[in-house]
Write a protein that holds these residues in place. Structure first.
Motif, mmCIF file in Angstrom:
data_model
loop_
_atom_site.group_PDB
_atom_site.id
_atom_site.type_symbol
_atom_site.label_atom_id
_atom_site.label_comp_id
_atom_site.label_asym_id
_atom_site.label_seq_id
_atom_site.Cartn_x
_atom_site.Cartn_y
_atom_site.Cartn_z
ATOM 1 N N UNK A 184 0.909 -1.281 0.164
ATOM 2 C CA UNK A 184 -0.046 0.125 0.025
ATOM 3 C C UNK A 184 1.036 1.305 0.077
ATOM 4 N N UNK A 185 1.924 1.322 0.914
ATOM 5 C CA UNK A 185 2.633 2.312 1.117
ATOM 6 C C UNK A 185 3.662 2.608 -0.326
ATOM 7 N N UNK A 186 3.796 1.569 -1.252
ATOM 8 C CA UNK A 186 4.953 1.638 -2.084
ATOM 9 C C UNK A 186 4.403 2.621 -3.253
ATOM 10 N N UNK A 187 2.792 2.661 -3.350
ATOM 11 C CA UNK A 187 2.198 3.551 -4.332
ATOM 12 C C UNK A 187 2.697 5.144 -4.006
ATOM 13 N N UNK A 188 2.758 5.531 -2.713
ATOM 14 C CA UNK A 188 3.017 6.795 -2.250
ATOM 15 C C UNK A 188 4.543 7.244 -2.116
ATOM 16 N N UNK A 189 5.358 6.208 -2.512
ATOM 17 C CA UNK A 189 6.729 6.367 -2.253
ATOM 18 C C UNK A 189 7.080 7.245 -3.598
ATOM 19 N N UNK A 197 7.213 10.868 -2.432
ATOM 20 C CA UNK A 197 8.215 11.126 -1.481
ATOM 21 C C UNK A 197 9.485 11.421 -2.499
ATOM 22 N N UNK A 198 9.625 10.335 -3.411
ATOM 23 C CA UNK A 198 10.841 10.626 -4.270
ATOM 24 C C UNK A 198 10.876 11.748 -4.984
ATOM 25 N N UNK A 199 9.603 12.214 -5.481
ATOM 26 C CA UNK A 199 9.577 13.490 -5.928
ATOM 27 C C UNK A 199 9.927 14.818 -5.465
ATOM 28 N N UNK A 200 9.589 14.476 -4.025
ATOM 29 C CA UNK A 200 9.829 15.568 -3.078
ATOM 30 C C UNK A 200 11.255 15.592 -2.789
ATOM 31 N N UNK A 201 11.779 14.308 -2.674
ATOM 32 C CA UNK A 201 13.294 14.330 -2.289
ATOM 33 C C UNK A 201 14.099 14.795 -3.555
ATOM 34 N N UNK A 202 13.958 14.475 -4.725
ATOM 35 C CA UNK A 202 14.572 14.972 -6.097
ATOM 36 C C UNK A 202 14.556 16.502 -6.047
ATOM 37 N N UNK A 203 13.391 17.018 -5.655
ATOM 38 C CA UNK A 203 13.037 18.480 -5.726
ATOM 39 C C UNK A 203 13.919 19.168 -4.600
#
Length: 111
Positions: free
Chosen positions: A82-87, A90-96
């Motif tokens: 379930x959480x993998x969808x939301x990663x 998070x990845x987009x925010x970390x990249x930004x």
């Protein structure tokens, strides 16, 4: 108890149950052993363990006169999936954030 499994998300919603899961990650423990980590009664800890057992997050084995509980980490796969969808968010925010930090580091003292 019916054969129907209790919802994992309801089971892990409680902070006491999350702490119990963490404590059981290392080894099989009794209610008495687990109760030492809380300021609630052994009966209350037992009730939390029952919820975790009904949700298949822990299992119990009779050892002498007591039951020893252990984490069933495989049951957490449902949460992980379930959480993998939301990663992705998070990845987009970390990249930004990385981009902003690198830009600030490279261009902070522009001449």
């Amino acid at each position: 108890m019916g054969a129907e499994k209790l919802d994992i998300f309801q089971a892990i919603a409680d902070p006491t149950r999350r702490k119990l899961l963490r404590l059981l990650a290392g080894k099989r423990q009794s209610v008495t052993m687990l109760s030492q980590h809380f300021q609630i009664s052994r009966v209350a800890v037992s009730k939390h363990l029952r919820v975790l057992e009904e949700s298949k997050l822990v299992s119990a084995k009779k050892v002498g006169r007591e039951r020893r509980y252990q984490l069933e980490a495989q049951a957490l796969l449902e949460v992980k999936e379930w959480l993998s969808f939301y990663e992705q968010f998070w990845d987009n925010k970390m990249t930004a954030l990385k981009y902003v930090v690198e830009e600030d580091g490279n261009g902070g003292s522009r001449e």
